[in-house]
Design a protein around this motif. Structure first.
Motif, short mmCIF file in Angstrom:
data_model
loop_
_atom_site.label_atom_id
_atom_site.label_comp_id
_atom_site.label_asym_id
_atom_site.label_seq_id
_atom_site.Cartn_x
_atom_site.Cartn_y
_atom_site.Cartn_z
N GLY A 84 0.80 -1.22 0.00
CA GLY A 84 0.00 0.00 0.00
C GLY A 84 0.83 1.27 0.00
N VAL A 85 1.93 1.27 -0.73
CA VAL A 85 2.86 2.39 -0.69
C VAL A 85 2.32 3.56 -1.51
CG1 VAL A 85 5.13 3.18 -1.47
CG2 VAL A 85 4.90 1.02 -0.24
N ALA A 86 2.32 4.74 -0.89
CA ALA A 86 1.96 5.98 -1.57
C ALA A 86 3.07 6.98 -1.30
CB ALA A 86 0.63 6.51 -1.08
N PHE A 87 3.29 7.86 -2.26
CA PHE A 87 4.31 8.89 -2.09
C PHE A 87 3.88 10.16 -2.81
CE2 PHE A 87 8.04 11.32 -3.34
CZ PHE A 87 8.73 11.41 -2.13
N THR A 88 3.97 11.27 -2.09
CA THR A 88 3.64 12.58 -2.65
C THR A 88 4.78 13.53 -2.30
OG1 THR A 88 1.28 12.17 -2.30
CG2 THR A 88 1.95 14.45 -2.75
N HIS A 89 5.26 14.27 -3.27
CA HIS A 89 6.30 15.26 -3.01
C HIS A 89 5.74 16.37 -2.12
CE1 HIS A 89 9.27 13.56 -5.70
NE2 HIS A 89 8.37 13.47 -6.66
N ASP A 90 6.65 17.02 -1.40
CA ASP A 90 6.23 18.08 -0.47
C ASP A 90 5.42 19.15 -1.17
OD1 ASP A 90 7.51 16.77 1.55
OD2 ASP A 90 9.36 17.94 1.39
N ASP A 91 5.82 19.50 -2.38
CA ASP A 91 5.13 20.57 -3.11
C ASP A 91 4.20 20.02 -4.18
OD1 ASP A 91 7.10 19.50 -4.64
OD2 ASP A 91 7.95 21.42 -5.31
N GLY A 92 3.86 18.72 -4.09
CA GLY A 92 3.03 18.10 -5.10
C GLY A 92 1.55 18.15 -4.76
N ASP A 93 0.71 18.23 -5.79
CA ASP A 93 -0.74 18.25 -5.59
C ASP A 93 -1.34 16.85 -5.68
OD1 ASP A 93 -0.69 21.02 -5.36
OD2 ASP A 93 -0.88 21.30 -7.54
N ARG A 94 -0.67 15.97 -6.41
CA ARG A 94 -1.18 14.61 -6.57
C ARG A 94 -0.07 13.61 -6.29
NH1 ARG A 94 0.17 12.54 -11.57
NH2 ARG A 94 -1.58 11.10 -11.48
N PRO A 95 -0.44 12.42 -5.80
CA PRO A 95 0.59 11.44 -5.44
C PRO A 95 1.32 10.90 -6.68
CG PRO A 95 -1.60 10.48 -5.26
CD PRO A 95 -1.80 11.94 -5.53
N VAL A 96 2.61 10.68 -6.52
CA VAL A 96 3.40 10.02 -7.57
C VAL A 96 3.11 8.52 -7.55
CG1 VAL A 96 5.73 9.57 -8.41
CG2 VAL A 96 5.18 11.78 -7.38
N LEU A 97 3.04 7.97 -6.35
CA LEU A 97 2.66 6.57 -6.16
C LEU A 97 1.40 6.55 -5.31
CD1 LEU A 97 6.17 5.05 -5.31
CD2 LEU A 97 5.04 5.11 -7.54
N ASP A 98 0.48 5.64 -5.63
CA ASP A 98 -0.81 5.65 -4.95
C ASP A 98 -1.29 4.23 -4.73
OD1 ASP A 98 -3.19 6.39 -3.84
OD2 ASP A 98 -4.14 7.00 -5.71
N GLY A 99 -0.81 3.62 -3.63
CA GLY A 99 -1.25 2.27 -3.28
C GLY A 99 -0.50 1.19 -4.03
N VAL A 100 0.83 1.25 -4.04
CA VAL A 100 1.63 0.25 -4.75
C VAL A 100 1.77 -1.00 -3.89
CG1 VAL A 100 3.94 -0.30 -5.60
CG2 VAL A 100 2.91 1.92 -6.12
N ASP A 101 1.46 -2.15 -4.47
CA ASP A 101 1.68 -3.46 -3.84
C ASP A 101 2.57 -4.27 -4.76
OD1 ASP A 101 -0.07 -3.35 -1.43
OD2 ASP A 101 -1.64 -3.08 -2.93
N LEU A 102 3.74 -4.69 -4.23
CA LEU A 102 4.69 -5.42 -5.07
C LEU A 102 5.58 -6.26 -4.17
CD1 LEU A 102 5.97 -5.90 -7.90
CD2 LEU A 102 7.48 -3.95 -7.40
N VAL A 103 5.85 -7.49 -4.62
CA VAL A 103 6.75 -8.38 -3.89
C VAL A 103 7.92 -8.74 -4.80
CG1 VAL A 103 7.01 -10.62 -2.75
CG2 VAL A 103 4.88 -9.33 -2.49
#
Length: 634
Positions: free
Chosen positions: A384-403
């Motif tokens: 469930g990985v999500a990542f948004t830059h400090d100055d970003g309006d939308r997430p770069v990653l949004d719920g990544v599941d990977l093994v």
């Protein structure tokens, strides 16, 4: 550069760092928007106490020596008063005159020795404080996350590490000391003038009122322009660094004149600010010179009249003006010392702008022991990985599941800007996810020390960075030194193996072989050569997890095929994530993961995804077109 693990600090950090709370990183300053500052210069400069404390004993001795020298200088006029009122006016003995002359000579010699002692006491501790602050700054820069270095220019950081700290050192060993001595000299001197001839002393005190008003106004004006000048100097240094780094591009496109124009504009802006500084300082310096001299002139007229009326002795008149001559020197010097103090305040603020920036990626208070990887490498899982830059309006990653299974190679594909590089940076914990977890053998990487995570995970970037050291030191950068590291024979074996896997046989043709220094950022080598050395560096570390961010993009197809085949052998016991930007890179993988709109939308073999995943086929088509363009350009 010595290859080594990160080691704990050898000394306790200053309390300034230990007091840091959850503070957001400041926006990098620019000459157009001066940042907010503490309430006062005193508060700002008091923050240097943590670094200056070890040097305080010697600095206090230096201050004491300078104070004694100043007080001796003030004692000489009193000797002259006794000499004039005694032997000279009363036809005293020659012995009394010679005794007074001898006393003045002795006082002068003692004063000279004390001034020499002051320099001896403060020179060494001042440089030690500067070196300690510079070391703390560089250590903190290494600790700060990539997002910080993306925001701040190299020129601004260089100015803080060099020019600003030199300013602080000069103020500590000279400006602060002389400011204390000057103020003490003026206070004691004026007291002696009042005691010697109080009517003349009152005249001198009246002149102190406009001096104080001018000093206050000067401080307010000079502080702003001093900050602007230092920020502009940092911008100018960044301009030089950027132009030198991109000199090949500037020459290739014939844009040298444009670069010169930009530099000229910035340099002219800095010159105008420095001229403003000089004018501001010259005005207060002029006032500090004219006002005391005017007061002395008025005192002279009044003193001569009082002496003619018999209300003031000639000796007292001589002593008063001799004391005034001693006092006038520090009064005139106070303008320069105030300017130095305000420069030091600005330099301290700029230094602490960086040092008080808290890293967003921290070691946990109670780190867990690193898991022991199996014979085939570590298991990496993103939940469930999500990542948004400090100055970003939308997430770069949004719920990544990977093994990433142990011992398997997974290729990560996606369109440009889909977040592949960001996802790759999460594994070695170069950045932390905004949400979700990155697990290494079942342990959240945020529960491990960064040193342990990065010992287990090695990275080869698409844009390789080499250091101005030998080939061997660059390749073996990820290996520890000392008792924890491999011996000389093992290091040579690992170096040879890594260079062989990376098809870096060109090293043998270099002037000094593996001992050849590659120059700043390795720019003496071609792009493909730099990439092969960066790949060799990742291979030599023998990590449990290897992250390859398109490390073969600068290689020709034949070389890439050889390197790919050798990587298959050497990565048999390593879990590998390959960020693929070319179709040929996908051939290295056992499985392929498709990143689409910030999510993993498909995982499987190349053939399975070709049959079942439309977006994967579209991505491969785009990658193939890019490969054709690159081959056509070549």
């Amino acid at each position: 550069m010595r290859a080594s693990r990160r080691t704990p600090r050898e000394r306790v950090q200053p309390r300034t760092l230990r007091r840091l709370a959850a503070r957001t990183a400041p926006t990098p300053p620019s000459s157009s928007s001066p940042p907010q500052r503490p309430a006062s210069t005193v508060r700002s400069l008091l923050r240097l106490v943590d670094w200056a404390r070890p040097a305080l004993p010697r600095m206090l001795l230096g201050t004491l020596a300078a104070l004694c020298a100043s007080l001796i200088a003030l004692a000489v006029p009193q000797v002259l008063r006794e000499l004039v009122n005694g032997p000279l006016l009363t036809s005293g003995s020659r012995t009394a005159v010679l005794a007074a002359v001898g006393l003045v000579l002795v006082l002068g010699v003692v004063e000279a020795v004390l001034i020499w002692s002051r320099r001896v006491f403060v020179a060494t501790p001042g440089t030690t404080v500067e070196a300690t602050m510079r070391l703390d700054l560089f250590r903190h820069l290494l600790d700060l996350p990539l997002s910080f270095h993306d925001r701040w220019s190299t020129g601004q950081l260089l100015q803080r590490a060099m020019s600003d700290l030199s300013t602080v050192r000069r103020w500590l060993i000279f400006g602060l000391l002389m400011l204390v001595v000057s103020i003490t000299t003026v206070v004691v001197g004026v007291g002696l003038m009042l005691w010697t001839a109080w009517p003349l002393g009152l005249v001198y005190l009246v002149g102190a009122v406009p001096v104080m008003v001018l000093g206050f106004r000067f401080g307010e004006d000079y502080r702003v322009v001093a900050r602007r000048a230092r920020d502009q100097a940092g911008d100018l240094a960044g301009r030089v660094e950027e132009s030198v780094h991109g000199i090949r591009v500037l020459k290739a496109f014939g844009r040298g004149r444009d670069a010169l124009g930009d530099f000229t504009r910035d340099a002219e802006g800095l010159r105008e600010t420095e001229v403003h500084k000089a004018r501001t300082l010259s005005r207060v310096t002029l006032a500090l010179g004219v006002i005391p001299e005017t007061a002395a002139a008025v005192s002279l007229v009044l003193g001569v009249w009082l002496a003619s009326q018999g209300r003031l002795s000639v000796g007292a008149l001589v002593a008063f003006f001799a004391t005034a001559a001693v006092v006038n020197a520090p009064v005139e010097r106070i303008g320069q010392l105030l300017a130095m103090t305000l420069d030091a305040r600005t330099a301290t603020d700029r230094y602490l702008d960086v040092l008080e920036t808290v890293s967003e990626v921290q070691d946990p208070p109670r780190p867990l022991a690193p898991p022991t990887p199996g014979p085939q490498g570590a298991r990496v899982e993103l939940r469930g990985v999500a990542f948004t830059h400090d100055d970003g309006d939308r997430p770069v990653l949004d719920g990544v599941d990977l093994v990433l299974e142990p011992g398997r190679t997974t290729a990560l594909v996606g369109l440009t800007g889909s977040g592949k590089t960001t996802l790759a940076q999460l594994v070695p914990r170069l950045v932390d996810p905004t949400e979700g977890q990155v697990l290494l053998d079942g342990v959240d990487v945020r529960d491990l020390r960064r040193e342990d995570v990065r010992s287990a995970v090695a990275v080869a970037f698409e844009d390789p960075v080499l250091f101005s050291e030998s080939v061997a030191e660059n390749v073996l950068l990820g290996l520890p030194d000392g008792a924890d590291g491999p011996g000389a024979a093992e290091r040579e074996r690992l170096l040879a193996e890594a260079l062989r896997v990376a098809e870096a046989d060109f090293v043998a043709d270099l002037p000094d072989g593996v001992e050849t220094r590659v120059g700043e950022e390795g720019l003496s080598l071609s792009g493909g050569q730099r990439q092969r050395l960066a790949l060799a560096r990742a291979v030599a570390a023998h990590p449990s997890v290897l992250v390859l961010d398109d490390p073969l993009s600068a290689l020709d197809v034949t070389t890439e095929a050889v390197v790919t085949e050798r990587l298959r052998d050497v990565l048999a016991g390593t879990t590998t994530l390959v960020v693929a930007h070319r179709t040929s890179t996908v051939a290295l993988a056992d499985r392929v993961a498709v990143l689409e709109d910030g999510r993993i939308t498909g995982v499987g073999t190349h053939d399975e995804l070709l049959r079942e995943h439309p977006h994967y086929r579209y991505v491969l088509t785009a990658m193939s077109a890019q490969d054709d363009d690159e081959e056509g350009a070549a």
